[in-house]
Every structure is written in structure tokens, then in C-alpha cells.
Write a protein that holds these residues in place. Structure first.
Motif, short mmCIF file in Angstrom:
data_model
loop_
_atom_site.label_atom_id
_atom_site.label_comp_id
_atom_site.label_asym_id
_atom_site.label_seq_id
_atom_site.Cartn_x
_atom_site.Cartn_y
_atom_site.Cartn_z
N GLY A 279 10.62 -8.10 -49.90
CA GLY A 279 10.99 -6.59 -50.02
C GLY A 279 10.75 -5.73 -49.47
N GLY A 280 11.36 -4.39 -49.61
CA GLY A 280 11.43 -3.18 -49.59
C GLY A 280 11.49 -3.26 -48.08
N PRO A 281 10.79 -1.59 -47.08
CA PRO A 281 11.45 -1.30 -45.95
C PRO A 281 10.93 -2.14 -44.52
CG PRO A 281 9.07 -0.71 -46.36
CD PRO A 281 9.93 -1.18 -47.35
N ASN A 282 10.35 -3.79 -45.13
CA ASN A 282 9.67 -5.22 -43.71
C ASN A 282 10.53 -6.22 -44.73
OD1 ASN A 282 8.42 -2.80 -42.61
ND2 ASN A 282 6.86 -3.04 -43.40
N LYS A 283 11.19 -6.33 -45.73
CA LYS A 283 11.74 -7.46 -45.37
C LYS A 283 12.76 -8.27 -44.56
CE LYS A 283 15.15 -9.42 -48.72
NZ LYS A 283 16.30 -9.57 -49.77
N GLY A 284 12.20 -9.66 -44.09
CA GLY A 284 12.83 -9.50 -43.17
C GLY A 284 12.49 -9.32 -41.47
N ARG A 285 12.03 -8.82 -41.32
CA ARG A 285 11.42 -7.37 -40.28
C ARG A 285 10.99 -8.99 -39.01
NH1 ARG A 285 7.52 -2.21 -39.57
NH2 ARG A 285 7.28 -2.91 -37.30
N VAL A 286 11.39 -8.86 -37.63
CA VAL A 286 11.05 -9.13 -37.20
C VAL A 286 10.55 -8.47 -36.18
CG1 VAL A 286 11.31 -11.66 -35.17
CG2 VAL A 286 12.25 -11.19 -37.43
N ASP A 287 9.40 -8.12 -35.37
CA ASP A 287 9.67 -7.42 -34.32
C ASP A 287 9.43 -7.63 -33.08
OD1 ASP A 287 9.10 -4.87 -35.80
OD2 ASP A 287 6.71 -5.58 -35.92
N VAL A 288 9.99 -7.47 -31.74
CA VAL A 288 10.28 -7.88 -30.50
C VAL A 288 9.47 -7.17 -29.55
CG1 VAL A 288 12.08 -8.39 -28.47
CG2 VAL A 288 13.02 -8.39 -31.10
#
Length: 471
Positions: free
Chosen positions: A219-228
Motif C-alpha cells: 500500500g501507499g505511494p510505493n505499492k506495485g512500484r518497479v524502478d527501471v
């Protein structure tokens, strides 16, 4: 008179026995280099296993042609003294002459985490369509990088000619290659570190240029985040842009046939990989593969860790009666999916997925059915024939054998069964942590052919090398 006869006969009997003995010795000497008097035969492979009780890496050689014999196990020379109550060895990957092993602690890396590079002592050289192996040197520790600044790695990946360690608490990962370890560069502060990912990082890499690093947040702003991330050999790689998948708790990632795959809390996501890092988030098309729901509580089924083989991405899905092997043909767009039921008993979970091509050309997958904690249950190993028809398509894969195995001893993420294979595809070796044993499995006959007790609690293990050549 009887006494006189015996006295005259005994010398003749002694001479006949000597002649028989000499003939036996001559026969053994003439029978070839793989089996001769006073020797168990050539070394077949070298095994490294993690003793989870003592937090040390042990090794042993396996000898013999058709009936493998385990040598005595020893601790790798020069290892650092770890606090087995607070530190543990995690994943490990081969890298040229080295074996790179991650170290994690219970204090977010503050007690001491990082990595160890071990010289395996195994030498291999390519000869046409086969390799020659030798085992003249004993393993020894080459480099140690354990301190409070290593970010507490849990995952260690191998992509191409580099190893990548997830530095969870530093929100990034470290790239290591053989040259950096040889030269000592790898021990410089910050060498190889790339920013990207966070929490409990999983990683996929394309062409040693772009890394897709995940965040664990649900949850929150980094939910499901992937950095390229654009990678740099000596470190300093930067995030080109970030993607956000609909579901979070990303706990798996891999790359196959130019496609990146991710395992969140529900289903599997995939996308076409950006080999330059010049796309924008808006231009990336993200696709989801639905895996269905649990028969027990209708919660979404999740993928386990990914394994890549040829053009396929493999993973286990669900547990108990829901457990299946998922096979995704990454060469096709969208990837074609095959689900193979594993028929695992309720209360057991599929773990330890590995794939091998045997010396006979069969392509087999292995999955353990492990019990949780100290529950009293029988445990099993499933052997899957991925390509029964020999047409390099896995859509007709089938379970070809199920065998009982020794006990696991699961505590947290440790204590599961683990399996590895010699370089020739002759034998598999697996650990039984709860029994303190290692087993040898014939990849031709699909049966256990040997078992040996070893020191400590054997967990993760890896085989380096194949049949030794003696000239």
C-alpha cells in the motif's frame, strides 16, 4: 599320515590363492581409469551446502561412476565467524571460479551483512560439445565484504556474467563480476551499487544494461512500484523511470525473451522490456495474467519464485490441492500459459522448483512438497517431464514420478529441501534438513541411489562441475 598330507597341501593352496589375488589386481588395473584398486573412481562433482545451524558453508566431493560415493564434508577455509543466532547465509550463485554467497542479519543490516566470495577449486575447460573438469584445489575464501553498510541482502541473482545482490535497506542492489573480485575492486566502498527498488527487493536484468527492481510495499505511494535502472559496472546506476502495477507485494521478478515478469499478491504481470531505459512510464503497456483463486477461501492465487529455462518462465502456484506448475512460453505474445496440477496433499506447499537437462536429453523439473514447521507429515519430491514428446514444447508436461523424501525443518524462510545437479546431468543431489542428510538421485533411473549423513543442518546447496577426466 593325515598331518603329513596337510603339510604338503597347504603350500600349494597358498600359491593358488596368491595367483588368484594377482589375477584380480591385474583385472582391476586393466579395467580403465574410472575404477581401480584403492580409488573410488573419478570425482563426479563438488557439492557446497549451507549448514543452517552454524551459519557456515561446507563442501564435499562426490566420487564414483555409477554408484556415487560421498567424501567427508569440511568447512570452507577462511570463512568469517558469523553469529549463528543473528546472522545467516542466504542465496548463492556461481560466478566463474567463484561462488558468491549472501549474508543477512536480524538487525536491518546493522549487525553485519553483505557477501562472501569463495574460490570453488573446480576447473573446467570446453572441449567441443563437452567439458573437462578437474578438482586439484580445495575451496577457500577469496573475498569478504560484511559490515553495517551492505543493506542486508536476501536475494542473490545471476544474469549473464554478473551477480546482483539486493541491498534491501539501502533501496538498491549491487552488481559484481569476476574481474571486480579478482582485482579487489569489489571491496571498495559503494562499488557496483545501483539505486532502485526497496523493502525486500527482487530483480530482473536485460543485457546487463537495464535492471527492473521491485518494491515490496502492499500500500501507499510505493505499492506495485518497479524502478527501471540504467546500470553501470562500477556503480552509480540511476533510475530512468518508475512503473506502478495495480497489485503490490512484489516478491518475484525475472526476464525471458525480451519480456519482464513480476509476481505480486495476485496473478503475474509482464511487459516488453526496455533495453535502453529511454521509454516513459506512459508508453509502457503492462499486462496481467490471472491465476485464479484459492478453493479454500477464494483469495487470489500467487506465483512462487520464477525459474527460467529456454523460452519458458516456470513457477509454482498455490498450495495443497490448488498447487500447480505454471509454464509461460515467453517467446509468444502474449505468453501462452500451461497449468499442470501437482496433486499435493492438503497442508503441503510446493517449494524448491529447479529444471535440468539430463545426460539422456530429457528435460525435467523438480518440486518438493514441504510441510510447515514441526507438523508431522510425510513430504515428497515431484518429478515432471517437461517435454514428453521431445518437440521442445512444454504444453504436454506431466508428473512422471513422486517419491518420499527425508524431513524438512522449516523455520521462517530456512529449513526447506533444496536440489542441485551435476554439470553432466547424471545425478541430482538434495538436502533433507530435518534428518541432516544429503541424497543422490539418478536422473536416468529416477530413483535415489545413495544417502549420507553430514554435519549440521543442510539447507541450500549447489553442485559445481561434472565428471573428472583423468589422463
Amino acid at each position: 599320515m593325515r598331518s603329513t598330507f596337510l603339510k604338503s597341501f597347504i603350500p600349494l593352496l597358498d600359491q593358488r590363492m596368491k595367483n588368484i589375488f594377482n589375477l584380480c589386481v591385474l583385472f582391476l588395473l586393466m579395467s580403465g581409469s574410472e575404477s581401480y584398486a584403492g580409488d573410488a573412481g573419478p570425482t563426479g562433482t563438488r557439492l557446497f551446502y549451507q549448514d543452517e545451524n552454524a551459519a557456515v558453508l561446507r563442501w564435499l566431493d562426490v566420487s564414483g561412476a555409477n554408484q556415487p560415493q560421498f567424501g567427508s564434508d569440511s568447512v570452507v577455509t577462511g570463512l568469517p565467524k558469523l553469529d549463528s543466532e543473528r546472522q545467516r547465509l542466504v542465496q548463492m550463485q556461481p560466478l566463474g571460479k567463484y561462488l558468491v554467497v549472501g549474508v543477512r542479519d536480524d538487525a536491518e543490516g546493522e549487525h553485519g551483512s553483505g557477501w562472501i566470495a569463495v574460490r570453488t577449486g573446480v576447473n573446467g575447460s570446453q572441449h567441443g560439445n563437452h567439458s573437462h573438469w578437474s578438482y586439484k584445489d580445495k575451496p577457500e575464501t577469496a573475498s569478504i565484504n560484511i559490515n553495517a553498510a551492505q543493506g542486508n541482502p536476501a536475494h542473490v541473482y545471476r544474469y549473464g556474467n554478473a551477480v546482483y545482490l539486493a541491498n534491501d535497506t539501502k533501496n538498491g542492489f549491487t552488481r559484481l563480476d569476476e574481474r571486480a573480485i579478482d582485482s579487489g575492486e569489489a571491496l571498495k566502498e559503494g562499488f557496483g551499487f545501483q539505486s532502485g527498488g526497496g523493502g525486500h527487493i527482487t530483480l530482473s536484468v536485460i543485457s546487463d544494461r537495464i535492471g527492473y527492481s521491485t518494491w515490496i510495499d502492499g500500500g501507499g505511494p510505493n505499492k506495485g512500484r518497479v524502478d527501471v535502472v540504467r546500470l553501470k559496472r562500477s556503480g552509480g546506476g540511476e533510475i530512468a523511470y518508475s512503473l506502478h502495477l495495480e497489485h503490490g507485494v512484489l516478491h518475484g521478478a525475472t526476464m525471458r525473451y525480451g519480456k519482464a515478469f513480476f509476481a505480486p499478491s495476485s496473478g503475474i504481470y509482464w511487459l516488453k522490456a526496455d533495453s535502453t531505459g529511454r521509454q516513459s512510464p506512459e508508453s509502457v503497456k503492462i499486462h496481467r495474467i490471472d491465476l485464479g483463486v484459492s478453493s479454500e477461501d477464494e483469495s487470489p492465487l500467487r506465483a512462487g519464485s520464477f525459474t527460467g529455462y529456454r523460452n519458458y518462465v516456470l513457477c509454482t502456484v498455490g498450495k495443497g490441492s490448488d498447487a500447480s506448475l505454471c509454464l509461460l512460453d515467453a517467446r509468444r505474445t502474449p505468453p501462452a500459459m500451461t497449468m499442470l496440477p501437482l496433486n499435493i496433499d492438503e497442508g503441503l506447499s510446493p517449494v524448491g522448483l529447479k529444471v535440468v537437462r539430463t545426460i539422456a536429453g530429457k528435460r525435467l523439473a523438480f518440486v518438493f512438497a514441504d510441510k510447515p514447521g514441526d507438523v508431522e507429515r510425510d513430504e515428497f519430491l515431484k518429478v515432471i517431464d517437461l517435454d514428453p514428446n521431445g518437440n521442445l514444447r512444454f504444453d504436454e508436461a506431466k508428473v512422471t514420478a513422486t517419491l518420499s523424501v527425508g524431513a524438512s525443518e522449516v523455520v521462517g524462510h530456512s529449513g526447506h529441501h533444496a536440489i542441485t545437479f551435476d554439470a553432466d546431468g547424471r545425478f541430482a543431489y538434495f538436502s533433507n534438513p530435518g534428518d541432516g542428510t544429503l541424497s543422490t538421485f539418478s536422473l536416468t533411473d529416477l530413483v535415489v541411489v545413495a544417502e549420507t549423513p553430514v554435519e549440521g543442518k543442510p539447507g541450500a546447496l549447489i553442485a559445481i562441475g561434472g565428471r573428472e577426466v583423468k589422463h
